[in-house]
Motif scaffolding. Structure first.
Motif, PDB file in Angstrom:
ATOM      1  N   THR A 481       3.602  15.377  -0.389  1.00 43.85           N
ATOM      2  CA  THR A 481       2.847  15.071   0.830  1.00 43.85           C
ATOM      3  C   THR A 481       1.978  13.829   0.630  1.00 43.85           C
ATOM      4  OG1 THR A 481       2.780  17.409   1.423  1.00 43.85           O
ATOM      5  CG2 THR A 481       1.161  15.975   2.475  1.00 43.85           C
ATOM      6  N   GLU A 482       1.362  13.709  -0.538  1.00 45.21           N
ATOM      7  CA  GLU A 482       0.506  12.554  -0.814  1.00 45.21           C
ATOM      8  C   GLU A 482       1.297  11.258  -0.760  1.00 45.21           C
ATOM      9  OE1 GLU A 482      -3.045  11.773  -3.865  1.00 45.21           O
ATOM     10  OE2 GLU A 482      -1.093  11.820  -4.882  1.00 45.21           O
ATOM     11  N   THR A 483       2.467  11.234  -1.388  1.00 43.82           N
ATOM     12  CA  THR A 483       3.285  10.019  -1.397  1.00 43.82           C
ATOM     13  C   THR A 483       3.751   9.675   0.009  1.00 43.82           C
ATOM     14  OG1 THR A 483       4.000  10.325  -3.678  1.00 43.82           O
ATOM     15  CG2 THR A 483       5.424   9.008  -2.259  1.00 43.82           C
ATOM     16  N   ASP A 484       4.221  10.664   0.739  1.00 42.19           N
ATOM     17  CA  ASP A 484       4.663  10.401   2.121  1.00 42.19           C
ATOM     18  C   ASP A 484       3.510   9.836   2.953  1.00 42.19           C
ATOM     19  OD1 ASP A 484       7.293  11.156   1.808  1.00 42.19           O
ATOM     20  OD2 ASP A 484       6.942  13.250   2.368  1.00 42.19           O
ATOM     21  N   SER A 485       2.322  10.404   2.785  1.00 42.72           N
ATOM     22  CA  SER A 485       1.169   9.965   3.561  1.00 42.72           C
ATOM     23  C   SER A 485       0.776   8.529   3.225  1.00 42.72           C
ATOM     24  CB  SER A 485      -0.015  10.901   3.321  1.00 42.72           C
ATOM     25  OG  SER A 485      -1.152  10.464   4.021  1.00 42.72           O
ATOM     26  N   GLU A 486       0.760   8.203   1.935  1.00 42.99           N
ATOM     27  CA  GLU A 486       0.359   6.856   1.526  1.00 42.99           C
ATOM     28  C   GLU A 486       1.368   5.811   2.005  1.00 42.99           C
ATOM     29  OE1 GLU A 486      -2.554   5.786  -0.094  1.00 42.99           O
ATOM     30  OE2 GLU A 486      -3.067   7.785   0.604  1.00 42.99           O
ATOM     31  N   LEU A 487       2.642   6.103   1.904  1.00 41.43           N
ATOM     32  CA  LEU A 487       3.654   5.163   2.371  1.00 41.43           C
ATOM     33  C   LEU A 487       3.611   5.032   3.897  1.00 41.43           C
ATOM     34  CD1 LEU A 487       6.653   6.139   0.065  1.00 41.43           C
ATOM     35  CD2 LEU A 487       5.130   4.171  -0.145  1.00 41.43           C
ATOM     36  N   ALA A 488       3.336   6.137   4.574  1.00 34.99           N
ATOM     37  CA  ALA A 488       3.276   6.099   6.040  1.00 34.99           C
ATOM     38  C   ALA A 488       2.145   5.209   6.526  1.00 34.99           C
ATOM     39  CB  ALA A 488       3.102   7.520   6.583  1.00 34.99           C
ATOM     40  N   LEU A 525       3.447  -1.457  -3.782  1.00 34.98           N
ATOM     41  CA  LEU A 525       3.469  -0.581  -2.606  1.00 34.98           C
ATOM     42  C   LEU A 525       3.666  -1.393  -1.329  1.00 34.98           C
ATOM     43  CD1 LEU A 525       0.638   1.945  -3.546  1.00 34.98           C
ATOM     44  CD2 LEU A 525       3.091   2.446  -3.333  1.00 34.98           C
ATOM     45  N   GLN A 526       3.102  -2.601  -1.284  1.00 36.85           N
ATOM     46  CA  GLN A 526       3.349  -3.473  -0.126  1.00 36.85           C
ATOM     47  C   GLN A 526       4.821  -3.857  -0.045  1.00 36.85           C
ATOM     48  OE1 GLN A 526       0.727  -6.500   1.408  1.00 36.85           O
ATOM     49  NE2 GLN A 526      -0.739  -6.108  -0.235  1.00 36.85           N
ATOM     50  N   LYS A 527       5.403  -4.178  -1.178  1.00 37.39           N
ATOM     51  CA  LYS A 527       6.834  -4.515  -1.184  1.00 37.39           C
ATOM     52  C   LYS A 527       7.672  -3.342  -0.674  1.00 37.39           C
ATOM     53  CE  LYS A 527      10.760  -5.163  -4.187  1.00 37.39           C
ATOM     54  NZ  LYS A 527      11.291  -4.771  -5.490  1.00 37.39           N
ATOM     55  N   GLU A 528       7.306  -2.128  -1.099  1.00 37.38           N
ATOM     56  CA  GLU A 528       8.062  -0.938  -0.713  1.00 37.38           C
ATOM     57  C   GLU A 528       7.983  -0.643   0.780  1.00 37.38           C
ATOM     58  OE1 GLU A 528       9.987   1.305  -2.515  1.00 37.38           O
ATOM     59  OE2 GLU A 528       9.948  -0.188  -4.108  1.00 37.38           O
ATOM     60  N   THR A 529       6.968  -1.176   1.442  1.00 36.29           N
ATOM     61  CA  THR A 529       6.751  -0.860   2.868  1.00 36.29           C
ATOM     62  C   THR A 529       6.881  -2.089   3.770  1.00 36.29           C
ATOM     63  OG1 THR A 529       4.379  -1.012   2.406  1.00 36.29           O
ATOM     64  CG2 THR A 529       5.346   1.188   2.443  1.00 36.29           C
ATOM     65  N   GLY A 530       7.460  -3.151   3.259  1.00 41.93           N
ATOM     66  CA  GLY A 530       7.737  -4.319   4.089  1.00 41.93           C
ATOM     67  C   GLY A 530       6.557  -5.222   4.337  1.00 41.93           C
TER      68      GLY A 530
END
Length: 952
Positions: A481-488, A525-530
């Protein structure tokens, strides 16, 4: 004939009491509150409150010991219901006194302007005059405004005790009080008094406390109220004032150049700051932008509608530009009645486009229906360009006088606020980023135990991954849940920037930055989320080229973090990929410094000094690297959290560290204090700009003699800081039982129960001081009137340094050096001035009552005795250095204000202690908690915070 000499004594003209109107306002509001109390609660309760008030005044102002005994006896005899009424009465009086003081500040400022007095210190006129006298050219000043960024950042925190309903009622009281300064007929004055009475009655009948926990959405709406009251109009107005003052100070350099870009921009953490706040997520961030955008569109639509009524210009009487005519032709309004009124038609078209844009960006309702449909604006710049067409046409056709009343303000507002209104910062703790990436690395079979790697291995892995075209994340795998939330939330940031503009979100702050990998993790993390775009050119040997959308900003908070800040940034900026990204940012990098945690970690003196040293080392590093440094100061309200007057704080910064770039937090009740009154708000914004101007452009003495003197001052501060650090740490972290003492002798537990913020008071479910948030830590010491974080350790540091050498001549030399530091070093002078203010608000007699809450007598006597001894050392040492025996000798107005408040704070503190005793006794016995007792405690917290003003 001899000249006759008049031997009679000269008749002295009576000196007008400048504070007389303030006293009259306080008496008026106090009288109205008394009338309301009698009406609402009955004559018996009124008599009780009035007797307590008179006794408290005698005790405080006349040092009447018998009155003190009598006051204590009366307060202990109160019933529970009487207690709540007394607490409410004195709490509201503190609020009303604040309103009167703010109005008096406005009154005195206006009196200076009417009298044609010289510019006041802290004004734009003062700053420009100083710069002119120092030989700084008008061209240099104008260039400053082209590149500057000054950004107050509003934040929510867990001690904001004001409800919006209370603030709204108080603003109306302030307006009515200001109205009384105008010439009024007897009938008008009576009507004004009736309205004031009604508003005070409204205040009395409005619930002061929240019964439910404050949500992030509530905090967002509370912050937006300050934009409607102050920022939306006062900030554009300040730009106009600056242009006027520039033209007056540098008339020979005046040109027809374009207006300055928006160098003052608002920021916000509310909805994007999730460090320690599990209630902030992608949804709250999106909600924050929708609410901010809706608020700014409401303003734009109202202003455009009003302009349409005002600009009734007919082409039968005056011409218009072809661009304006074309704008009118594109309008959905084709009424024959307005065919000769192109400005109105154009504005109807602008309104239609704004309404369409507002709906596109999430606004649920547009108050006035538009005439017809129109395409939404793609960007705020398009809207601003349309307004410029109106401006240019009016200028060219004898309509320049029509620009200033409304159009100029609207045009400037569109540039400052865009469609996003305030830049929303993102913030998260470094340990969260590490956990998220550790999971992603493990699920992608890249590294099984990323968190267990050494720093060098982490850096290598992160840089390798940044250079690869593929992603770690897979939509076909499940994550925590933490990872999904941070990426979202990062994906939402990308969407927000596309919808509302790049200025909507552009900063990512990393709490607890302790290593270079903490920074690189957010890049990945920025790279992972565009949000970080990497381009690979197979034909080039230069490697992948990257550009990131969010600036990665380290936050150095604790004493160890501040000491490591320069080394971390040096290593970070030495990485070629990072250096390339900084170049893409315009050779600019921001660093945030935390005042609160460093104070809780090392004490007032050491925190202040370590911040100074960190800034000095950082600016040297950045200058050598050819990168511009922007410092973000995470200041709180109380001095123990970096608070104090912003103007003096900015001027006290090390040379070269401001350089036209500064961001600083505005928090909690300080926001209300500074910006709930439009005039006070404008003045505070002006202070920020004036201080940044002076700190950036005033020439610094650079000769070797001055450099040696400063180096000597700094060596003394280093010694004092080391001594103060050990004194503070020994008490707070090394004394057995101190945590128990703190939790018993302050209302920290009761503060945690208040519904006054969406963020928990502690990062973890422990009683460790290390885990407690710095904000409630400082707030609690303010409530018990010790304000320990603002002075503890200073006295021991000075005394031990002076006594280090028993030689009397050496001691005198050292005292002389300390006095020279006050006179010649703004940093040290500001430090002592802030501490002086804290000591003025400290009351040991009241604090001793809170100490009595500690049941362990041995522990209580031991720790409170140490605090008393350190307070005595501190006051003696401060007097030795400054020569002033009384507190705030250099600021008599503030001294009188504080002294007058004490008489009304005493009953609140006394009753708070009694209520805490009852509350804790019931808790210990397992009895049902009395809601009236709990409410009384919380009401007293509100009243004491209002009386002290800067305790958050």
């Amino acid at each position: 004939m001899a000249k006759q000499v008049n031997t009679l004594p000269a008749v002295k003209k009576p000196v007008a009491d400048k504070d007389a109107p303030l006293k009259e306002d306080i008496r008026l509001l106090g009288r109205l509150l008394g009338n309301v109390l009698r009406e609402q609660e009955g004559d018996a309760v009124y008599q009780v409150v009035e007797t307590i008030r008179q006794t408290a005044v005698r005790f405080r102002r006349e040092s009447d010991a018998q009155s003190g005994t009598e006051l204590n006896r009366m307060l202990k005899k109160l019933t529970r219901d009487q207690t709540v009424s007394v607490v409410r009465a004195f709490s509201y009086f503190s609020h009303l006194a604040n309103i009167a003081e703010d109005q008096h500040h406005n009154r005195r400022r206006r009196a200076h302007l009417l009298a044609g007095s010289a510019p006041q210190r802290g004004s734009i006129a003062w700053a420009l005059s100083r710069l002119d006298d120092a030989g700084v050219s008008g061209a240099t000043v104008r260039n400053f405004f082209k590149d500057a960024l000054i950004s107050p950042v509003l934040t929510a925190h867990p001690t904001e005790v004001q409800r919006k309903s209370i603030l709204d009622a108080e603003r109306e009281i302030a307006r009515l009080l200001a109205e009384r300064d105008h010439p009024l007929t007897h009938k008008e004055l009576a009507h004004n008094t009736q309205l004031l009475h009604a508003r005070v009655a409204t205040l009395w009948q409005t619930r002061m406390l929240r019964y439910t926990k404050l949500t992030v959405a509530d905090e967002i709406d509370n912050a937006l109220s300050y934009y409607r009251i102050t920022f939306l109009r006062e900030l554009p107005g300040l730009y106009d004032d600056i242009e006027t003052e520039l033209a007056a100070q540098f008339p020979q350099r005046q040109t027809a150049e374009k207006e300055h870009p928006p160098f003052v921009q608002m920021g916000s953490w509310i909805g994007g700051d999730r460090d320690g706040n599990p209630n902030v997520n992608a949804g709250t961030m999106r909600h924050a932008l929708v609410r901010q955008s809706t608020a700014i569109f409401d303003f734009y639509l109202d202003e455009v509608h009003a302009l349409g009524a005002e600009l009734s210009i007919s082409t039968l009487l005056v011409g218009v530009s072809p661009e304006l005519q074309a704008l009118a032709e594109r309008s959905p309004d084709q009424s024959n009645h307005r065919m000769d009124e192109p400005y109105r038609r154009a504005l109807i078209g602008l309104y239609a486009r704004l309404a369409a844009t507002a709906r596109t960006l999430g606004a649920a309702h547009v108050l006035r229906q538009e005439v017809g449909t129109a395409a939404p604006y793609a960007t705020a710049a398009e809207f601003s360009d349309d307004l410029q067409i109106l401006v240019d046409s009016l200028k060219a056709h004898h309509g320049a006088a029509l620009i200033k009343p409304r159009l100029a303000t609207l045009k400037r507002a569109s540039e400052i606020f865009g469609f996003h209104m305030a830049t929303l910062d993102m913030r998260q703790s470094s340990d969260v980023h590490e956990r998220v990436l550790a999971e992603m690395f493990a699920r992608a079979r890249v590294a099984d135990n990323y968190a267990g790697l050494g720093e060098e291995a982490k850096i290598k892995l992160l840089l390798d991954e940044l250079g690869k075209p593929r992603l770690l994340y897979s939509p076909y795998l499940e994550y925590s849940t933490e990872t999904d939330s941070e990426l979202a939330i990062l994906r939402t940031a990308r969407d927000v920037r596309q919808r509302y503009g790049e200025r909507a979100i552009r900063n990512y702050i990393i709490s607890h930055t302790e290593t270079v990998s903490d920074l690189l993790e957010v890049l990945l993390l920025q790279k992972e989320t565009g949000l970080l775009h990497v381009q690979w050119d197979a034909a080039s040997n230069s490697g992948p080229q990257a550009e990131m959308e969010l600036m990665v900003i380290p936050l150095f908070e604790t004493i160890p973090d501040l000491r490591c800040a320069t080394d971390i940034m040096q290593r970070f900026m030495a990485i070629p990929q990072v250096r390339h990204l900084i170049a893409k940012q315009g050779e600019l990098q921001e660093v945030m410094l935390g005042y609160s945690d460093s104070n809780k970690d090392g004490g007032f003196l050491t925190s202040t000094w370590e911040l100074y040293k960190a800034e000095t080392r950082l600016i040297e590093l950045f200058n050598n690297a050819g990168v511009k440094l922007r410092l973000f100061h995470g200041r709180g309200g109380t001095v123990g959290r970096g608070g104090g007057p912003s103007y003096e704080a900015i001027l006290a910064q090390p040379a070269g560290t401001v350089n036209g770039q500064i961001r600083l937090t505005e928090q909690g009740e300080i926001i209300a204090s500074k910006f709930s009154n439009p005039e006070i708000g404008r003045r505070n914004l002006e202070l920020l700009v004036a201080a940044t101007l002076e700190a950036s452009l005033m020439p610094n003495a650079a000769d070797s003699k001055e450099a040696r003197k400063l180096a000597g001052f700094e060596r003394v501060m280093e010694e004092l800081s080391e001594r103060a650090y050990h004194t503070y740490r020994n008490l707070v972290y090394e004394t057995p039982g101190f945590t128990d003492y703190f939790f018993a002798a302050t209302p920290i537990a009761e503060i945690a129960e208040l519904n006054i913020g969406s963020r928990p008071a502690s990062r973890k479910s422990t009683r460790r001081i290390e885990d407690l948030r710095a904000i409630p830590w400082g707030f609690s010491w303010g409530q018990c009137r010790l304000l320990l974080p603002g002075w503890y350790g200073f006295g021991s540091a000075i005394a031990s340094w002076l006594e280090e050498d028993s030689d009397g001549k050496e001691q005198k030399r050292r005292v002389a050096q300390l006095r020279a530091m006050v006179k010649e070093w703004p940093f040290f002078a500001t430090l002592l001035s802030n501490m002086d203010m804290v000591l003025a608000k400290t009351d040991l007699a009241v604090a001793s009552r809170y100490a009595d809450l500690v049941s362990d007598r041995k522990l209580r006597n031991s720790i409170f005795k140490r605090i008393l001894e350190e307070h005595e050392r501190t006051t003696v040492c401060l007097a030795t250095i400054t020569g002033a025996k009384e507190r705030l000798a250099g600021n008599p107005l503030l001294a009188r204000s504080i002294k007058n408040r004490f008489a009304y704070l005493d009953p609140l503190n006394h009753l708070q202690v009694e209520l805490i005793k009852r509350h804790r006794a019931a808790t210990a016995d397992g009895r049902k908690l009395d809601e009236r007792v709990r409410r009384g405690i919380h009401l007293s917290i509100n009243g004491i915070a209002a009386g002290l003003r800067n305790t958050g």
